[in-house]
Design an enzyme around this catalytic site. Sequence first.
Site, PDB file in Angstrom:
ATOM      1  N   GLY A  12       0.834  -1.205   0.000  1.00 30.53           N
ATOM      2  CA  GLY A  12       0.000   0.000   0.000  1.00 30.53           C
ATOM      3  C   GLY A  12       0.865   1.249   0.000  1.00 30.53           C
ATOM      4  O   GLY A  12       1.887   1.289   0.675  1.00 30.53           O
ATOM      5  N   THR A 141       5.492   1.849   5.727  1.00 32.38           N
ATOM      6  CA  THR A 141       4.071   1.594   6.005  1.00 32.38           C
ATOM      7  C   THR A 141       3.518   2.673   6.937  1.00 32.38           C
ATOM      8  O   THR A 141       4.209   3.102   7.869  1.00 32.38           O
ATOM      9  CB  THR A 141       3.786   0.215   6.637  1.00 32.38           C
ATOM     10  OG1 THR A 141       2.415   0.182   7.065  1.00 32.38           O
ATOM     11  CG2 THR A 141       4.640  -0.109   7.837  1.00 32.38           C
ATOM     12  N   ASP A 143       1.349   1.981   8.933  1.00 34.65           N
ATOM     13  CA  ASP A 143       0.989   1.245  10.152  1.00 34.65           C
ATOM     14  C   ASP A 143       2.095   1.262  11.205  1.00 34.65           C
ATOM     15  O   ASP A 143       1.841   0.955  12.370  1.00 34.65           O
ATOM     16  CB  ASP A 143       0.655  -0.222   9.822  1.00 34.65           C
ATOM     17  CG  ASP A 143      -0.432  -0.361   8.774  1.00 34.65           C
ATOM     18  OD1 ASP A 143      -1.200   0.596   8.581  1.00 34.65           O
ATOM     19  OD2 ASP A 143      -0.499  -1.424   8.131  1.00 34.65           O
ATOM     20  N   ARG A 178     -21.994  16.070  20.481  1.00 33.39           N
ATOM     21  CA  ARG A 178     -22.008  14.690  19.988  1.00 33.39           C
ATOM     22  C   ARG A 178     -20.750  13.923  20.398  1.00 33.39           C
ATOM     23  O   ARG A 178     -19.718  14.526  20.725  1.00 33.39           O
ATOM     24  CB  ARG A 178     -22.041  14.694  18.446  1.00 33.39           C
ATOM     25  CG  ARG A 178     -23.405  14.992  17.892  1.00 33.39           C
ATOM     26  CD  ARG A 178     -23.345  15.125  16.390  1.00 33.39           C
ATOM     27  NE  ARG A 178     -24.687  15.165  15.832  1.00 33.39           N
ATOM     28  CZ  ARG A 178     -24.985  15.604  14.621  1.00 33.39           C
ATOM     29  NH1 ARG A 178     -24.032  16.070  13.817  1.00 33.39           N
ATOM     30  NH2 ARG A 178     -26.223  15.577  14.185  1.00 33.39           N
ATOM     31  N   ARG A 293      -2.946   7.863   3.494  1.00 30.14           N
ATOM     32  CA  ARG A 293      -1.837   7.392   2.653  1.00 30.14           C
ATOM     33  C   ARG A 293      -1.473   8.350   1.545  1.00 30.14           C
ATOM     34  O   ARG A 293      -0.365   8.277   0.995  1.00 30.14           O
ATOM     35  CB  ARG A 293      -2.194   6.030   2.052  1.00 30.14           C
ATOM     36  CG  ARG A 293      -2.225   4.984   3.101  1.00 30.14           C
ATOM     37  CD  ARG A 293      -2.462   3.558   2.691  1.00 30.14           C
ATOM     38  NE  ARG A 293      -2.641   3.216   1.308  1.00 30.14           N
ATOM     39  CZ  ARG A 293      -3.077   2.016   0.913  1.00 30.14           C
ATOM     40  NH1 ARG A 293      -3.351   1.088   1.809  1.00 30.14           N
ATOM     41  NH2 ARG A 293      -3.227   1.742  -0.350  1.00 30.14           N
TER      42      ARG A 293
HETATM   43  O1  F6P Z   1      -0.953  -1.559   5.506  1.00 30.40           O
HETATM   44  C1  F6P Z   1      -1.365  -0.299   5.118  1.00 30.40           C
HETATM   45  C2  F6P Z   1      -2.850  -0.220   5.046  1.00 30.40           C
HETATM   46  O2  F6P Z   1      -3.214   1.082   4.641  1.00 30.40           O
HETATM   47  C3  F6P Z   1      -3.574  -0.646   6.311  1.00 30.40           C
HETATM   48  O3  F6P Z   1      -3.545   0.365   7.291  1.00 30.40           O
HETATM   49  C4  F6P Z   1      -4.941  -0.990   5.770  1.00 30.40           C
HETATM   50  O4  F6P Z   1      -5.585  -1.923   6.583  1.00 30.40           O
HETATM   51  C5  F6P Z   1      -4.602  -1.619   4.445  1.00 30.40           C
HETATM   52  O5  F6P Z   1      -3.335  -1.122   4.071  1.00 30.40           O
HETATM   53  C6  F6P Z   1      -5.564  -1.341   3.320  1.00 30.40           C
HETATM   54  O6  F6P Z   1      -5.155  -2.113   2.243  1.00 30.40           O
HETATM   55  P1  F6P Z   1      -5.673  -1.941   0.760  1.00 30.40           P
HETATM   56  O7  F6P Z   1      -4.849  -0.862   0.105  1.00 30.40           O
HETATM   57  O8  F6P Z   1      -5.358  -3.256   0.138  1.00 30.40           O
HETATM   58  O9  F6P Z   1      -7.114  -1.609   0.803  1.00 30.40           O
END
Ligand code: F6P
Length: 381
Positions: A12, A141, A143, A178, A293
């Site tokens: 990703g 990443t 993550d 909220r 991203r």
């Molecule tokens: O690993 C990076 C990430 O953006 C995760 O945070 C998310 O769960 C996943 O990739 C989403 O993957 P895809 O691009 O395959 O939808």
Amino acid sequence: MIKKVAILANGGDVSGFNAVIRAILKTAENNGVECYGFIDGYRGLLKNEYVKLSTYNSQTGSGILPKGGSIIGSSTNANVFNYKVINDDGSIEYKDLSDVCVQNIKDDGFDCVFTLGGDGTQKSARDFSLKGINVIGVPKTIDNDVACTEITFGYNTAVSVAADALDRLHTTGETHHRIMVLEVMGRYAGWIALESAIAGGADIAFIPEIPYDINCAIRKINGRRAKGKEFSIVVVAEGAMPKGGEISVESVRNNGEGVDNTKLGGAGQRVAKQLEELTGLEARCTVLGYMQRGGTPTAFDRVLSTKYGAKAMELALEGKFNVLTVIKNGRLDSVPLEDVVGENKKIGAVSGNTKESNIRKVTMDHDLVKTARDIGICLGD
Ligand code: F6P
């Protein structure tokens, strides 16, 4: 002496891909090394599709530092050790095509391949190193869950985007009294959720590492109400789960063994619904998704990516292959790819990108956990 190298960006995308590519390229050019980029990650390596990179060409290397995405593309489901092949009769087979890649690298005369990616990408890189290919990994990443490094490139930008979203949710939440829930990415690790909760002043943060008890959140929200705060801000990691419950799965994709087929989703909505029912306050959920991203990297990520890229090329010039560039104790360093793969030693079919892979999760003694607890962020336990 190395003369010709190639870069591949895999998995990703993140903000900072291009900054790493640029740093490798610039360091290569400064040392008289030719630099190429495989198109769409491991898929380009398999199909032998690549372009020559140059800092003097606006298509292939000039002006890319602030640019989001990857100028050489990336692939999220190309495990060449277990590659999905559709036969003429429509049947699907999974084949180990890694030897085709090895031959391509040899025929093209690449002295080293730089693999920009997360745990799955680095597992394949390690597997290629066992087949005699010189590889150097760079940890990517949003993550932030690659083993052996304190930070991956792309993570800081994701946290900044999430923190900005929380600022915006604050004002609308406060206005309408909220509960505002923000679901963030991170897969099986809670780094983005935890750090953005601190940066964005959230009241509650649920992360995969701490299965949550919804009653803790109710107590927190009611405590705030009793003191006159009619709104609350909640961050939910996509991988968060209730105590004794399951992770929230949106779908399971059919892209074969060896990559994680699970698409997470729904964790934020599940929490919002429960909070609304149990507090009587209105709750709204926002899923931040791919905003985390895309777009330009933060200054921090530009610098980190540049450090990683320059270090990777430096290692190649020194002939130190089959390693991952890392940040250890705050300093640039490298570790064997073998250490990154961890216990998942089996070569081939299974990539690192699975629940069983050697990912770095939030530990309970981490500063971020302590800080969150100190300032009263409810972590659901
Ligand atoms: O690993 C990076 C990430 O953006 C995760 O945070 C998310 O769960 C996943 O990739 C989403 O993957 P895809 O691009 O395959 O939808």
